[in-house]
Design an enzyme around this catalytic site. Structure first.
Site, short mmCIF file in Angstrom:
data_model
loop_
_atom_site.label_atom_id
_atom_site.label_comp_id
_atom_site.label_asym_id
_atom_site.label_seq_id
_atom_site.Cartn_x
_atom_site.Cartn_y
_atom_site.Cartn_z
N ASP A 64 39.65 -24.03 13.46
CA ASP A 64 41.02 -23.53 13.67
C ASP A 64 41.90 -24.56 14.37
O ASP A 64 43.03 -24.26 14.75
CB ASP A 64 41.00 -22.21 14.45
CG ASP A 64 40.59 -22.37 15.90
OD1 ASP A 64 39.85 -23.33 16.22
OD2 ASP A 64 40.98 -21.52 16.72
N ASP A 75 42.04 -26.01 17.28
CA ASP A 75 42.52 -25.95 18.66
C ASP A 75 41.77 -26.95 19.54
O ASP A 75 42.02 -27.04 20.74
CB ASP A 75 42.42 -24.53 19.23
CG ASP A 75 41.00 -24.00 19.31
OD1 ASP A 75 40.08 -24.66 18.81
OD2 ASP A 75 40.82 -22.90 19.87
N SER A 94 36.89 -20.05 14.77
CA SER A 94 36.90 -21.39 15.35
C SER A 94 35.83 -22.29 14.75
O SER A 94 35.84 -22.59 13.57
CB SER A 94 36.76 -21.28 16.87
OG SER A 94 36.96 -22.50 17.51
#
Length: 443
Positions: A241, A243, A102
């Protein structure tokens, strides 16, 4: 012994803590749990990854572990975490896997699993996987061994089409994007271009080592400067990532996850789409958001930190909007997890619909001054040793602020967060508590 899985999968230093042999064993264990669920067909898994140099090594090792236990595996190469979640559910895979750490620096990496419905695995299933890790077992042979293949082009197009379908015509808007040299580098600019926006892009040239490097949602300064310099209407910064995302208005002011969620909640309520008239937050969300929602007749529910806990609350009680101040925003009508590109598309589409400036649309969320200090190299399992100092700080603030002391679920540090009536007061109390944590909990 500490639990292997944190709030967002397994993370650590790549090739030291998160090694290829570890990934292989974890794949084996996950496959054994999966195949033990009495499914009536040969199980299929999909693996996506971010742009870290170590992600290819780990994704292939993980795939080998899954295949060795009889699971057919398809690679989709670099793709956002929510893209894997979407494809897992839409294409009827039994398991999704993402290789990513992440927002962490490129030296780190991680592994997170997604179930066949597109949601992150429950704690209980993660515990089953951990219990089988490294245990002896009878491996299949011959036709029982799984196959590994690549399907990047088709999967990429399916996910992109989904994002475009969630948006509206953005012609006439100039939008700046900071892709963090991560998984959004290809898909996010293409989605906004397809929707008709004039797109200005930075940090979309990953080289394996520059992911999250002084850019993206954890370092929005570049985007703030770019938005002003190019005359963009607003901009979005993603993490590695993709998100999560944060926004920037036309004047370069940061628009955080709280403000984004407040804006979307009001818009969804107006359209009759906000289920149970409730927005789900974590304890890290600013008190100002709670007050803004109360003034507009929207209820708020708070969970502990971690988008998985926000999701659990949403699923348990039938809510459809929630997220975190950091930019994880979950709209269960359109996704099963936080999706930075989807969030950006939703915000941009609402701006286009209303024909107003983003700054005007989020100004009703008046954030209380907040200070967050990360204290590394401390024993994050012993926060009770500073309870007295926390209580003293809370007593000093009274009803005009609050203190939150929590151990990070993804990094070896303790977060000290203070909200107060003035920034000076928040800074002073946060610094004092951080010093106490360093003194009493240092390793």
């Amino acid at each position: 012994m500490a639990r292997l899985f944190g709030t967002d999968g397994v993370r650590g230093l790549a090739n030291a803590e998160i090694t290829a042999p570890f990934a292989l064993r974890l794949g084996e264990a996950a496959a054994r749990v999966l195949t033990g669920k009495n499914i009536s067909h040969r199980p299929r898994a999909i693996i996506g990854r971010d742009t870290r140099q170590s992600s290819g090594m780990l994704s292939h090792a993980l795939a080998a572990g899954l295949a060795s236990a009889g699971v057919d595996v398809e690679h989709v190469r670099e793709i956002p975490t929510p893209g894997v979640a979407y494809l897992t559910a839409e294409e009827d895979y039994d398991l999704g896997v993402v290789i990513s750490a992440s927002h962490n620096p490129f030296q780190d990496n991680g592994i997170k699993f997604i179930n066949g419905d597109g949601f992150k695995l429950d704690d209980a299933i993660e515990d089953e996987i951990e219990a089988l890790l490294g245990k002896d077992w009878d491996r299949p042979t011959g036709a029982g061994v799984g196959a590994i293949s690549e399907s990047a082009a088709v999967s990429d197009r399916l996910y992109m089409d989904h994002l475009i379908d969630c948006g509206r015509d953005l012609h006439g808007l100039r939008i700046a994007l900071d892709c963090a040299n991560g998984a959004a580098s290809d898909v996010a600019p293409r989605v906004f271009q397809k929707l008709g926006a004039d797109v200005v892009v930075i940090n979309a040239a990953p080289d394996g080592k520059n992911i999250n490097d002084s850019c993206g949602s954890t370092h929005p300064g570049q985007l703030q400067a770019l938005t002003v310099a190019t005359g963009a209407d607003f901009g979005f910064a993603f993490d590695g990532d993709a998100d999560r995302c944060l926004a920037v208005d036309h004047a370069g002011n940061l628009v955080d996850g709280d403000q984004i969620m407040g804006m979307l909640a009001v818009a969804m309520k107006r359209e009759g789409q906000l289920k149970r008239n409730t927005l789900v937050l974590t304890v890290m969300s600013n008190l100002g958001l709670h007050l803004a929602m109360r003034d507009r007749g929207i209820k708020t529910v708070s969970t502990k930190v971690g988008d998985r806990y926000v999701l659990e609350e949403m699923l348990a009680h039938g809510y459809n909007l929630g997220g975190e101040q950091s930019g994880h925003v979950i709209n269960l009508d359109r996704a099963t997890t936080g999706d930075g590109t989807l969030t950006a598309v939703s915000v941009a589409s609402e701006v286009a619909k209303q024909g107003r400036k983003l700054a005007e649309m989020v100004e009703f969320v008046q954030r209380l001054p907040q200070t967050l200090i990360n204290v590394p190299n401390v024993d994050k399992t012993k926060t009770e040793y500073v309870e007295r100092e926390v209580a003293q700080a809370e007593a000093e603030l009274g009803e005009t602020g609050r203190v939150l002391l929590r151990a990070s679920g993804t990094e070896p540090l303790i977060r000290v967060m203070v909200e107060a009536q003035t920034q000076e007061e928040a800074d002073r109390i946060a610094r004092s508590l951080a010093d106490t944590v360093r003194e009493k909990l240092s390793l």
